[in-house]
Scaffold this active site. Structure first.
Site, PDB file in Angstrom:
ATOM      1  N   HIS A   1       0.839  -1.206   0.000  1.00 37.42           N
ATOM      2  CA  HIS A   1       0.000   0.000   0.000  1.00 37.42           C
ATOM      3  C   HIS A   1       0.879   1.265   0.000  1.00 37.42           C
ATOM      4  O   HIS A   1       0.716   2.152  -0.846  1.00 37.42           O
ATOM      5  CB  HIS A   1      -0.902  -0.040   1.241  1.00 37.42           C
ATOM      6  CG  HIS A   1      -1.852   1.107   1.369  1.00 37.42           C
ATOM      7  ND1 HIS A   1      -3.172   1.026   0.987  1.00 37.42           N
ATOM      8  CD2 HIS A   1      -1.675   2.364   1.834  1.00 37.42           C
ATOM      9  CE1 HIS A   1      -3.765   2.195   1.220  1.00 37.42           C
ATOM     10  NE2 HIS A   1      -2.879   3.018   1.734  1.00 37.42           N
ATOM     11  N   GLU A   2       1.811   1.322   0.933  1.00 37.57           N
ATOM     12  CA  GLU A   2       2.653   2.529   1.037  1.00 37.57           C
ATOM     13  C   GLU A   2       3.552   2.668  -0.192  1.00 37.57           C
ATOM     14  O   GLU A   2       3.870   3.789  -0.613  1.00 37.57           O
ATOM     15  CB  GLU A   2       3.488   2.504   2.322  1.00 37.57           C
ATOM     16  CG  GLU A   2       2.680   2.419   3.623  1.00 37.57           C
ATOM     17  CD  GLU A   2       1.626   3.509   3.783  1.00 37.57           C
ATOM     18  OE1 GLU A   2       1.739   4.564   3.140  1.00 37.57           O
ATOM     19  OE2 GLU A   2       0.656   3.273   4.535  1.00 37.57           O
TER      20      GLU A   2
ATOM     21  N   HIS B   1       1.660   4.628  -2.745  1.00 37.76           N
ATOM     22  CA  HIS B   1       1.758   6.077  -2.497  1.00 37.76           C
ATOM     23  C   HIS B   1       3.114   6.601  -2.973  1.00 37.76           C
ATOM     24  O   HIS B   1       3.209   7.655  -3.607  1.00 37.76           O
ATOM     25  CB  HIS B   1       1.626   6.362  -0.994  1.00 37.76           C
ATOM     26  CG  HIS B   1       0.218   6.339  -0.476  1.00 37.76           C
ATOM     27  ND1 HIS B   1      -0.793   7.109  -1.010  1.00 37.76           N
ATOM     28  CD2 HIS B   1      -0.348   5.654   0.557  1.00 37.76           C
ATOM     29  CE1 HIS B   1      -1.917   6.904  -0.325  1.00 37.76           C
ATOM     30  NE2 HIS B   1      -1.680   6.014   0.629  1.00 37.76           N
TER      31      HIS B   1
ATOM     32  N   GLU C   1      -4.914   7.978  -2.808  1.00 34.45           N
ATOM     33  CA  GLU C   1      -5.407   6.702  -2.286  1.00 34.45           C
ATOM     34  C   GLU C   1      -5.707   5.738  -3.438  1.00 34.45           C
ATOM     35  O   GLU C   1      -5.581   4.521  -3.279  1.00 34.45           O
ATOM     36  CB  GLU C   1      -6.654   6.955  -1.426  1.00 34.45           C
ATOM     37  CG  GLU C   1      -6.976   5.860  -0.439  1.00 34.45           C
ATOM     38  CD  GLU C   1      -5.952   5.691   0.690  1.00 34.45           C
ATOM     39  OE1 GLU C   1      -5.079   6.564   0.885  1.00 34.45           O
ATOM     40  OE2 GLU C   1      -6.022   4.641   1.360  1.00 34.45           O
TER      41      GLU C   1
END
Lengths: 500, 500
Positions: free
Chosen positions: B268-269, B272, B298
């Protein structure tokens, strides 16, 4: 209240300093290489902002009115006003174009230095260093002509000394350095003879894992009063002490084959850190709450490392700790470690020098940079003068070895001319402070041997750390030791430790 | 050229942002606890400086003249001017006293929240939250009255949405959220039945050492194109992605008994981070070079984690890596991991929610904060409305459980009202982008299964990352997918993955 308005301005500058200090720490310790350009831009902008804030024309009014209010100010406020004024005068003394030119030239020279030093490439380095010295001469002239009368500079070079070690004049340095030049070569000869006659040093038989060295470093820092709620230990190629008063960041490097050297590095940086974290909390965001200058800063790291750290009682106190983490090697007996920590040997590299030969490295640099700024030498003369001094002071030949000669330090490429003397002034301050401490805490050696260091730190805290920049350099030393800088304590220390 | 003068001003602001981003990262990851007060002051001063620079009256002239020069500006410059103007308008729309009051109230409320949440203490928390919402209402009013006409806000709440997700209106959110509220409960029921009928999930039989989890995380990040010369992975209590475009800092946390959850956190990170580092380099110090807003941000992390990361081909690709670092446990077979990564179960905590129930957590918060800002609900109503919604949407009772109910998020105490919808808009953007990518790269599933991800990242880079803030939210989605936000892709994705 214009004094109050000045405090607001300098509070803001302290916050920009916080940002700069932490970004600088991160750059050395955490930042991936690809982040360097962006980081350089951010740091440059913070420094431009600081200069702009200090060059705001409204400050002149604030200072004029604050000086009329002086009767309403207490001692700390008066001292703070003095420090603020000095920062302001420095920021306004130089033309903006010169500040920018220096920033560009030193960035370029420092960047080139990293590879050119490795390549032993003096030929390409020399013109870049020439540029830095040319601009530094302009800077010294500008500072002297703007601030010389008020601060009593005898010449342009004293304007540079004043940046790093406030109030230091050539008239203080010259007799002291003359005495060291006169005395050390003879002492060195005697020490070498005594060393050669002693039983040989036992070298460690096995490497010590980095993780163990870090644990040992943290245990030592804890014993030296380092508060890990207000600071960190990390790794960096060039060990340093950074951060801010409430968040002190020190670094070390680890060589698995040399735990001995790393230990003293950590003790040295812990000395810097205790000074920073011991500065007066109520003034931590004002100039008067900051450290006095590089000479006093170095006095604290050298008090920790040289005066206390390499003393026999301290080494006997840490020996069990070293053995716990590094192993039960005969190399780590108190007696053998004492020999390692007091081994004297002339060498080419300043940062590796022992405390006996170190001043000669500094004196060489002082004489050279002073003569260049004052016009009686030029950058072209550096290699010959370097070799000449190294051969006279330490009997070493540096011809053609630029890498381990005049290219070994980052100071000149970075424009830090006037900085070197503070290392040796710091060593002498440390010896003088240590002597005064011993007179007031007669059982200090016993306390150190049993690792009960609190009374010693209380003494340093009361006399140095908590004083910030309240008094002048001379006053600080007189209040703490009863007299201004006196080089005899350092020479006595060397005689006692190495020939006693 | 007044446009050029604006670029200079915003370049300076970008450098202050760099400092703020890095100091913020350090605060979460490196800073010792005792450094917090000093850090808070430095960050606050940077933010005051930013506001002062934006409130400089000379900017009005610069903007007026830049707008007369528009014919001389290229597309990127025009878009940059628009973004600059928006930031300037936001900074000048609110009275200084209100900005300061919000800063104080949110600092206090956020600080109190940390202990009061742990103590389940709603009674003492409520008046502090009330204060934050009262001031946020004033802020929303001020923004709406200054910027509403130009930006077409239908009400004060839309001024808040615009802060986090530029251009998002209630008229976009309401029909989409209505559809989700209508559809998800039925889907949830079917999914639960299907899950219950399947063979049970095998739990790992042994813990996985943190050091192994870090190695695994770095291997996965490498496979996802994370460049460790331009970023770092560290540990933090609350995982986040920070830093700057050239120096991306992501964090994770490690539970030795749950390697599975940490892996998806890192993926997830990394999503980003790839967005940030993929932003247009030529514009990295200008507003147009920044990320579009929280919904698009997001969408990238959820594209990585939810669309790609939890897909069967991706899980089959990472299974050998997981086994290499975590052990040859049957729990880490591709099939079992797929089950773990697509397990659906209603729960109290938003951040732990699966992708099916997550939107309901968001909708609950959206409805509540919207009604409070628009005046039809008050802070006192929160616990009852929370329980009512949780029981209707997810069949859970939250009465008296404030800690796992309305006190679980830091957003409201921190004044981030209008932020929550972007999580679910992001999930829908991600589904829509993934569908468009599949149409243009028909063999994407095979590429993913063989870990050949470059074509997929090129697609995201071209369509999203390299676009910065050049276009509006709608234009960005239309250019990338052929249509503006359309919630059917998300619903189809849920049906395909969980009921297909």
């Amino acid at each position: 209240m214009s004094y109050a308005s000045l405090e607001k301005t300098f509070y803001r500058l302290a916050q920009l300093d916080h940002a700069g200090a932490m970004l600088g720490w991160d750059q050395q310790v955490m930042m991936p290489s690809g982040g360097n350009d962006a980081r350089g831009r951010a740091l440059a902008e913070l420094s431009v902002l600081t200069t702009e804030i200090l060059q705001n024309p409204a400050l002149a009014d604030d200072f004029a009115r604050a000086e009329q209010e002086q009767t309403k100010l207490n001692t700390w406020q008066l001292a703070n006003l003095k420090q603020m004024k000095k920062e302001w005068q420095h920021a306004t003394a130089m033309p903006k174009a010169l500040v920018e030119a220096i920033s560009i030239a030193t960035n370029e020279c420092e960047y080139a230095w990293r590879t050119m030093r490795a390549d032993n490439n003096w030929a390409d380095f020399e013109p870049m260093l020439q540029k830095v010295f040319d601009l530094t001469k302009e800077k010294a002239q500008a500072l002297n002509s703007a601030l010389g009368a008020e601060n009593g500079y005898a010449n342009d070079y004293e304007a540079m000394l004043d940046i790093f070690d406030p109030g230091t004049k050539m008239s203080r340095i010259d007799p002291v350095f003359a005495e060291l030049k006169e005395t050390i070569p003879g002492l060195l000869q005697q020490i070498t003879e005594k060393q050669n006659a002693a039983s040989p040093i036992i070298q460690p038989s096995a490497p010590v894992a980095k993780s163990k060295q870090i644990e040992l470093a943290k245990a030592l820092m804890g014993a030296l009063g380092f508060d890990f709620n207000q600071g960190r230990l990390d790794e960096a190629a060039h060990p340093f002490s950074g951060g801010v008063s409430d968040d002190s960041r020190i670094t070390s490097r680890y060589d698995e084959n040399n735990v001995i050297e790393g230990i003293m590095g950590v003790i040295h940086e812990t000395g810097h850190s205790r000074y920073e974290t011991g500065l007066p909390k109520d003034w931590r965001y004002q100039p008067v709450g900051q450290a006095m200058g590089m000479g006093v800063h170095e006095s604290q790291s050298l008090f920790f490392e040289m005066q206390m750290g390499r003393s026999a009682p301290f080494i006997s106190a840490i020996a069990p700790l070293v053995q716990q983490y590094a192993g039960n090697d005969p190399a780590y007996s108190a007696e053998n470690m004492r020999k390692m920590y007091t081994h004297v040997e002339p060498g080419l590299i300043r940062v590796n020098a022992d405390e006996v030969t170190y001043p000669l490295h500094v004196i060489l640099r002082y004489e050279l940079e002073r003569d260049i700024i004052l016009g009686s030498a030029s950058v072209k003369d550096i290699p010959d003068r370097w070799n000449d001094a190294m051969s006279r002071y330490l009997g070493l030949d540096t011809r053609g070895d630029y890498k381990n000669g005049p290219m070994q330090d980052v100071h000149w490429p970075g424009g830090a001319v006037g900085y070197f003397p503070s290392y040796t002034l710091g060593a002498m301050n440390a010896a003088q402070l240590h002597d005064a401490m011993l007179k007031q805490i007669p059982n200090a050696a016993d306390l150190i041997a049993s690792f009960e260091l609190a009374p010693i730190f209380d003494w340093l805290g009361k006399n140095i750390w908590s004083q910030g920049s309240l008094n002048s350099y001379d006053e600080l030393m007189i209040n703490a030791t009863g007299e201004p800088l006196n080089s005899s304590y350092f020479i006595d220390h060397i005689k006692n430790r190495y020939l006693g």
